[in-house]
Each structure stands twice: as C-alpha cells, then as structure tokens.
Design an enzyme around this catalytic site. Sequence first.
Site, PDB file in Angstrom:
ATOM      1  N   CYS A  40       0.855  -1.193   0.000  1.00  0.00           N
ATOM      2  CA  CYS A  40       0.000   0.000   0.000  1.00  0.00           C
ATOM      3  C   CYS A  40       0.888   1.240   0.000  1.00  0.00           C
ATOM      4  O   CYS A  40       2.029   1.206   0.476  1.00  0.00           O
ATOM      5  CB  CYS A  40      -0.888  -0.033   1.246  1.00  0.00           C
ATOM      6  N   HIS A  41       0.337   2.344  -0.469  1.00  0.00           N
ATOM      7  CA  HIS A  41       1.106   3.597  -0.465  1.00  0.00           C
ATOM      8  C   HIS A  41       1.559   3.963   0.957  1.00  0.00           C
ATOM      9  O   HIS A  41       2.604   4.587   1.140  1.00  0.00           O
ATOM     10  CB  HIS A  41       0.247   4.723  -1.060  1.00  0.00           C
ATOM     11  N   THR A  42       0.782   3.558   1.959  1.00  0.00           N
ATOM     12  CA  THR A  42       1.143   3.901   3.348  1.00  0.00           C
ATOM     13  C   THR A  42       2.451   3.206   3.772  1.00  0.00           C
ATOM     14  O   THR A  42       3.214   3.750   4.572  1.00  0.00           O
ATOM     15  CB  THR A  42      -0.014   3.551   4.305  1.00  0.00           C
ATOM     16  N   HIS A  62       0.807  -4.233   5.854  1.00  0.00           N
ATOM     17  CA  HIS A  62      -0.434  -4.237   6.647  1.00  0.00           C
ATOM     18  C   HIS A  62      -1.629  -4.689   5.816  1.00  0.00           C
ATOM     19  O   HIS A  62      -2.763  -4.390   6.173  1.00  0.00           O
ATOM     20  CB  HIS A  62      -0.676  -2.832   7.222  1.00  0.00           C
ATOM     21  N   GLU A  63      -1.376  -5.387   4.697  1.00  0.00           N
ATOM     22  CA  GLU A  63      -2.479  -5.771   3.812  1.00  0.00           C
ATOM     23  C   GLU A  63      -2.357  -7.272   3.483  1.00  0.00           C
ATOM     24  O   GLU A  63      -2.172  -7.655   2.337  1.00  0.00           O
ATOM     25  CB  GLU A  63      -2.397  -4.906   2.539  1.00  0.00           C
ATOM     26  N   CYS A  92     -11.891  -4.496  19.565  1.00  0.00           N
ATOM     27  CA  CYS A  92     -11.911  -5.228  20.842  1.00  0.00           C
ATOM     28  C   CYS A  92     -13.328  -5.422  21.368  1.00  0.00           C
ATOM     29  O   CYS A  92     -13.594  -6.278  22.183  1.00  0.00           O
ATOM     30  CB  CYS A  92     -11.048  -4.517  21.879  1.00  0.00           C
ATOM     31  N   CYS A  95     -13.631  -1.348  24.439  1.00  0.00           N
ATOM     32  CA  CYS A  95     -13.111  -0.029  24.812  1.00  0.00           C
ATOM     33  C   CYS A  95     -14.188   1.039  24.599  1.00  0.00           C
ATOM     34  O   CYS A  95     -15.211   0.796  23.959  1.00  0.00           O
ATOM     35  CB  CYS A  95     -11.834   0.303  24.035  1.00  0.00           C
ATOM     36  N   CYS A  98     -14.981   1.482  20.863  1.00  0.00           N
ATOM     37  CA  CYS A  98     -15.811   0.416  20.272  1.00  0.00           C
ATOM     38  C   CYS A  98     -17.244   0.517  20.796  1.00  0.00           C
ATOM     39  O   CYS A  98     -18.203   0.400  20.031  1.00  0.00           O
ATOM     40  CB  CYS A  98     -15.239  -0.955  20.618  1.00  0.00           C
ATOM     41  N   CYS A 106     -10.918   1.618  17.319  1.00  0.00           N
ATOM     42  CA  CYS A 106     -10.626   0.932  18.582  1.00  0.00           C
ATOM     43  C   CYS A 106      -9.284   1.433  19.125  1.00  0.00           C
ATOM     44  O   CYS A 106      -8.299   1.485  18.394  1.00  0.00           O
ATOM     45  CB  CYS A 106     -10.542  -0.578  18.328  1.00  0.00           C
ATOM     46  N   ARG A 110      -3.828   0.975  20.762  1.00  0.00           N
ATOM     47  CA  ARG A 110      -3.298   1.956  19.804  1.00  0.00           C
ATOM     48  C   ARG A 110      -1.933   2.502  20.254  1.00  0.00           C
ATOM     49  O   ARG A 110      -1.058   2.794  19.427  1.00  0.00           O
ATOM     50  CB  ARG A 110      -4.303   3.097  19.599  1.00  0.00           C
ATOM     51  N   CYS A 169      -6.605  -3.739   3.532  1.00  0.00           N
ATOM     52  CA  CYS A 169      -6.524  -2.274   3.554  1.00  0.00           C
ATOM     53  C   CYS A 169      -7.310  -1.655   2.394  1.00  0.00           C
ATOM     54  O   CYS A 169      -8.386  -1.118   2.589  1.00  0.00           O
ATOM     55  CB  CYS A 169      -5.082  -1.762   3.553  1.00  0.00           C
ATOM     56  N   ARG A 363      -2.234  -2.360  -7.694  1.00  0.00           N
ATOM     57  CA  ARG A 363      -1.801  -3.071  -6.500  1.00  0.00           C
ATOM     58  C   ARG A 363      -0.800  -4.154  -6.886  1.00  0.00           C
ATOM     59  O   ARG A 363      -1.072  -4.979  -7.766  1.00  0.00           O
ATOM     60  CB  ARG A 363      -2.981  -3.739  -5.823  1.00  0.00           C
TER      61      ARG A 363
HETATM   62  N1  LIG Z   1      -7.185   6.660   5.595  1.00  0.00           N
HETATM   63  C1  LIG Z   1      -6.889   5.388   5.427  1.00  0.00           C
HETATM   64  O1  LIG Z   1      -7.391   4.503   6.131  1.00  0.00           O
HETATM   65  C2  LIG Z   1      -5.941   4.986   4.355  1.00  0.00           C
HETATM   66  C3  LIG Z   1      -5.214   5.925   3.681  1.00  0.00           C
HETATM   67  N2  LIG Z   1      -4.374   5.565   2.672  1.00  0.00           N
HETATM   68  C4  LIG Z   1      -3.695   6.642   1.964  1.00  0.00           C
HETATM   69  O2  LIG Z   1      -4.425   6.878   0.754  1.00  0.00           O
HETATM   70  C5  LIG Z   1      -3.565   7.460  -0.212  1.00  0.00           C
HETATM   71  C6  LIG Z   1      -3.674   6.702  -1.528  1.00  0.00           C
HETATM   72  O3  LIG Z   1      -3.127   5.403  -1.405  1.00  0.00           O
HETATM   73  P1  LIG Z   1      -2.995   4.457  -2.699  1.00  0.00           P
HETATM   74  O4  LIG Z   1      -4.240   4.523  -3.494  1.00  0.00           O
HETATM   75  O5  LIG Z   1      -2.469   3.153  -2.226  1.00  0.00           O
HETATM   76  O6  LIG Z   1      -1.865   5.256  -3.501  1.00  0.00           O
HETATM   77  P2  LIG Z   1      -1.508   5.178  -5.048  1.00  0.00           P
HETATM   78  O7  LIG Z   1      -0.118   5.651  -5.158  1.00  0.00           O
HETATM   79  O8  LIG Z   1      -1.887   3.829  -5.571  1.00  0.00           O
HETATM   80  O9  LIG Z   1      -2.512   6.232  -5.749  1.00  0.00           O
HETATM   81  C7  LIG Z   1      -2.385   7.630  -5.684  1.00  0.00           C
HETATM   82  C8  LIG Z   1      -2.990   8.213  -6.970  1.00  0.00           C
HETATM   83  O10 LIG Z   1      -3.015   9.639  -6.842  1.00  0.00           O
HETATM   84  C9  LIG Z   1      -2.605  10.206  -8.085  1.00  0.00           C
HETATM   85  N3  LIG Z   1      -2.095  11.553  -7.818  1.00  0.00           N
HETATM   86  C10 LIG Z   1      -0.918  11.913  -7.243  1.00  0.00           C
HETATM   87  N4  LIG Z   1      -0.837  13.256  -7.146  1.00  0.00           N
HETATM   88  C11 LIG Z   1      -1.984  13.752  -7.666  1.00  0.00           C
HETATM   89  C12 LIG Z   1      -2.506  15.080  -7.828  1.00  0.00           C
HETATM   90  N5  LIG Z   1      -1.811  16.160  -7.419  1.00  0.00           N
HETATM   91  N6  LIG Z   1      -3.722  15.239  -8.386  1.00  0.00           N
HETATM   92  C13 LIG Z   1      -4.443  14.153  -8.808  1.00  0.00           C
HETATM   93  N7  LIG Z   1      -3.988  12.867  -8.675  1.00  0.00           N
HETATM   94  C14 LIG Z   1      -2.789  12.677  -8.104  1.00  0.00           C
HETATM   95  C15 LIG Z   1      -1.571   9.238  -8.611  1.00  0.00           C
HETATM   96  O11 LIG Z   1      -1.383   9.385 -10.016  1.00  0.00           O
HETATM   97  C16 LIG Z   1      -2.184   7.890  -8.229  1.00  0.00           C
HETATM   98  O12 LIG Z   1      -3.036   7.404  -9.249  1.00  0.00           O
HETATM   99  C17 LIG Z   1      -2.174   7.442   0.412  1.00  0.00           C
HETATM  100  O13 LIG Z   1      -1.933   8.705   1.008  1.00  0.00           O
HETATM  101  C18 LIG Z   1      -2.293   6.374   1.490  1.00  0.00           C
HETATM  102  O14 LIG Z   1      -1.332   6.546   2.490  1.00  0.00           O
HETATM  103  C19 LIG Z   1      -4.245   4.261   2.275  1.00  0.00           C
HETATM  104  C20 LIG Z   1      -4.946   3.288   2.915  1.00  0.00           C
HETATM  105  C21 LIG Z   1      -5.797   3.558   4.051  1.00  0.00           C
HETATM  106  N1  LIG Z   2       1.244   7.006  11.455  1.00  0.00           N
HETATM  107  C1  LIG Z   2       0.626   8.119  10.806  1.00  0.00           C
HETATM  108  C2  LIG Z   2      -0.853   7.890  10.644  1.00  0.00           C
HETATM  109  C3  LIG Z   2      -1.115   7.129   9.397  1.00  0.00           C
HETATM  110  C4  LIG Z   2      -2.587   6.917   9.226  1.00  0.00           C
HETATM  111  O1  LIG Z   2      -3.362   7.853   9.252  1.00  0.00           O
HETATM  112  N2  LIG Z   2      -2.987   5.668   9.024  1.00  0.00           N
HETATM  113  C5  LIG Z   2      -4.345   5.326   8.722  1.00  0.00           C
HETATM  114  C6  LIG Z   2      -4.348   4.053   7.986  1.00  0.00           C
HETATM  115  S1  LIG Z   2      -3.412   4.185   6.488  1.00  0.00           S
HETATM  116  C7  LIG Z   2      -3.415   2.669   5.858  1.00  0.00           C
HETATM  117  O2  LIG Z   2      -2.906   2.438   4.806  1.00  0.00           O
HETATM  118  C8  LIG Z   2      -5.161   5.097   9.977  1.00  0.00           C
HETATM  119  O3  LIG Z   2      -5.870   4.117  10.126  1.00  0.00           O
HETATM  120  N3  LIG Z   2      -5.133   6.031  10.854  1.00  0.00           N
HETATM  121  C9  LIG Z   2      -5.772   5.928  12.135  1.00  0.00           C
HETATM  122  C10 LIG Z   2      -4.733   5.682  13.189  1.00  0.00           C
HETATM  123  O4  LIG Z   2      -5.117   5.501  14.350  1.00  0.00           O
HETATM  124  O5  LIG Z   2      -3.529   5.668  12.852  1.00  0.00           O
HETATM  125  C11 LIG Z   2       0.835   9.403  11.576  1.00  0.00           C
HETATM  126  O6  LIG Z   2       1.245   9.339  12.729  1.00  0.00           O
HETATM  127  O7  LIG Z   2       0.585  10.446  10.981  1.00  0.00           O
HETATM  128 ZN   LIG Z   3      -2.898   0.693   3.470  1.00  0.00          ZN
HETATM  129 ZN   LIG Z   4     -11.927  -1.282  21.104  1.00  0.00          ZN
END
Ligand SMILES: NC(=O)C1=CN([C@@H]2O[C@H](COP(=O)(O)OP(=O)(O)OC[C@H]3O[C@@H](n4cnc5c(N)ncnc54)[C@H](O)[C@@H]3O)[C@@H](O)[C@H]2O)C=CC1
Ligand SMILES: N[C@@H](CCC(=O)N[C@@H](CSC=O)C(=O)NCC(=O)O)C(=O)O
Ligand SMILES: [Zn+2]
Ligand SMILES: [Zn+2]
Length: 368
Positions: A40-42, A62-63, A92, A95, A98, A106, A110, A169, A363
Amino acid sequence: MKTKAAVAWKSGAPLTIETVDLDGPRFGEVLVEIKATGICHTDYYTLSGADPEGIFPAILGHEGAGIVVDVGPGVTTLKKGDHVIPLYTPECRQCKFCLSRKTNLCQLIRGTQGKGLMPDATSRFSLDGKPIFHYMGTSTFSNYTVAPEISLAKIREDAPFDKVCYIGCGVTTGIGAVLFTAKVEAGANVVVFGLGGIGLNVIQGAKMVGADKIIGVDINPARQEMARKFGMTHFINPREVDNVVDAIVQLTDGGADYSFECIGNTQVMRQALECTHKGWGRSIIIGVAEAGAEISTRPFQLVTGRKWEGSAFGGARGRTDVPRIVDWYMEGKINIDDLITHTMPLEDINKGFDLMKSGESIRGVVLY
Ligand SMILES: NC(=O)C1=CN([C@@H]2O[C@H](COP(=O)(O)OP(=O)(O)OC[C@H]3O[C@@H](n4cnc5c(N)ncnc54)[C@H](O)[C@@H]3O)[C@@H](O)[C@H]2O)C=CC1
Ligand SMILES: N[C@@H](CCC(=O)N[C@@H](CSC=O)C(=O)NCC(=O)O)C(=O)O
Ligand SMILES: [Zn+2]
Ligand SMILES: [Zn+2]
C-alpha cells in the site's frame, strides 16, 4: 522460530530480505503464516521517513491474509488452521471507542501499536538478539507474524489469499469510506481525487450504491481506462483544465454531493472540499499527508454548509465487516482481481514499491 522477512532498516533505504527470529505468541496473541500481502502507499509513506510514527528497524506491511499456526494463552475466538486477515484497526468490542458505536477507531492497543510493539510493550521480532519493530500491529512483510487476537478477522476458508489480502486495507478503505463513513445515497454526485489502489475502490463503492455522476481526478491519464471499468463516468486531468474546482462545479450543477481525497496532498484536500455543493457537500479525507502538513480553507466554506471529514480503514469494524466484504468478493459483488496488476515473490518487494511509485501498478501483491 525463524522466518523470512523484508526488513526496513532505515528511512529511504530499500528493504532487505533476512531470516529473523520470531518469538511465539504470548497472552492474547496469535501466530499467523502470511500467504500473501499487498503493498500500500502507506508502507511507502512510512519507509520514506514522512511518518511521525515511523520507527526503524521495522517489518512493514499491513495488507495480508494467512492461516493461524498457533495461539497464545487466553485466545478464545481463533484456533489453529483458521484463515484470517490481520487488522491495523483492531476491534476489541470493549473499549470506550468500540462501545460508542460512533467510530471504528478501537483504541485498546493503539498506544503500543504506534510504538511498533505488541500490547505488552515488547517485540516478537529480533535479529542477532536486537529487536525489530512491528508495524501497524500486522507486519505482513514477514512470512510469519504475531498479532493480537483482536487484530485478526476470521474469514471463510475458500477465499483466495492472493486476492482477499487486499481487503486488509485498500478494498475496505475505499468501499468502506463510501458505505460506512459517508453513507453515500443513490443518485448522488461523487468526485474521487486520486485513482490508485484506494481511489478505484471508492469508485467501485460509489457505483455499488448507485451514485449518478462519478468523477475521477488524476494526473496520470493511464488511470482513466481502469477507472471507467469500475464505474467512473467523467475524468478530469488537473493538468488539462484551468481550474479543477470550477470544472467540477460546472459538471455537477453547483458542486459535488460527496468528494473523496485519496492522495495525501493537502492542496488537493482543499480542492476536494471546495468542489462540493454549498449547503450540504461533504468531503472525506482518506489520503495520509506527510508529518507536519496542515490543511486550510476559508472558514466561509464551512459556514456555508460544507463538511470536512476523514475516514480510516473505511470506517469498517474489522472483525465484523471484513468477513462480510470477503463474502461480497466471493459472491461476485466486488471486483478485486482486475486491481491486482502485479504479483511477485518477497525477494522482489522493492520492485513492487518501484511499480507503485512509477504509477505502473495499481496493487502489487507479494506471494509467499
Ligand atoms: N485513511 C486510510 O485509512 C488509508 C489511507 N491511505 C492513503 O491513501 C492514499 C492513496 O493510497 P494508494 O491509493 O495506495 O496510492 P496510489 O499511489 O496507488 O494512488 C495515488 C494516486 O493519486 C494520483 N495523484 C498523485 N498526485 C496527484 C494530484 N496532485 N492530483 C491528482 N492525482 C494525483 C496518482 O497518479 C495515483 O493514481 C495514500 O496517502 C495512502 O497513504 C491508504 C490506505 C488507508
Ligand atoms: N502514522 C501516521 C498515521 C497514518 C494513518 O493515518 N494511518 C491510517 C491508515 S493508512 C493505511 O494504509 C489510519 O488508520 N489512521 C488511524 C490511526 O489511528 O492511525 C501518523 O502518525 O501520521
Ligand atoms: Zn494501506
Ligand atoms: Zn476497542
């Protein structure tokens, strides 16, 4: 025991394949043989050094998906042979978070998870007697890993590991943000910024709920074809329009009902908010921005009814929702196969990162 793992020794450096020591599961913990893991990008974000919680040496990833090999004392809900998906957002069910039913975040473990440790504040991984840190409570870039029982979702045994690992993920984050966080309704206009491994799943979720216009925004024109296949109705390359916000406002008769930022770029987060409709537009931040980054907009944007929100792991409660999402895949309700564009052995994991950085892969999945 010994296990093969890709170790991140320091930020910015390629991972190296090592045979590391792994201690057995302690109270409330489970030993899992990881069969497959997505990249993943993360993972790249943490490896790059931009993550304030990034600590080294660590075993990232993480995936994943795999099989329970052993359980520690006190484990009651899993047994040897169960198929599981590790959860970086545990559930869990005890907490305050949850029990609130207001969030999936949760918080029981953490604190230690963010320090790269198991709940008892120690690591199970080591090499030459020196500890190696866990990552997000999952460390799926190791063939065998130890995770807390509350961080594992039990899934059906006929689900293929090489596909459902992505539910750990990207799939859940994207589809869940639409279904669980935003609760997008049929007929809504949706904009998705960033059509990568997450954004394409947001598009897939928007199509599932019957959204009307599904507008994709990406600087990579090669993303258009795949996005259309998943339900995108309109594409905007920000480099080909004068003003991306104006372009969206015109396309949607005043602004989108929902927007999702799936990049981690704070300038784009502002555009994502400001392209939503006055009075009711909601913008969901999914992308993870680098340490220290801040978002800004004119408060007037919020005074006039737009809402700025965020979503982690798609708002999914992992042990409850992940098995359901696996069912959706097995029943043909969601498409995962087309998004897994590359597979590789662990030895080639750095190539997997390169493919992601260059925009060649959606991916990449490591097969053990
Ligand atoms: N909040 C959450 O739970 C999660 C957050 N993330 C985050 O989500 C984001 C995306 O992750 P992935 O899809 O795996 O990344 P990825 O690298 O597969 O996709 C990113 C896309 O954004 C495009 N892009 C980059 N700059 C751009 C711009 N200025 N304008 C328009 N498009 C642009 C790229 O061309 C690419 O297609 C990352 O920041 C990752 O860390 C990932 C998983 C969970
Ligand atoms: N460690 C980072 C926080 C990164 C982050 O926001 N992670 C997401 C999942 S990204 C998965 O690909 C998340 O679930 N956030 C909730 C959390 O509790 O971390 C930082 O410290 O900025
Ligand atoms: Zn991820
Ligand atoms: Zn919990």
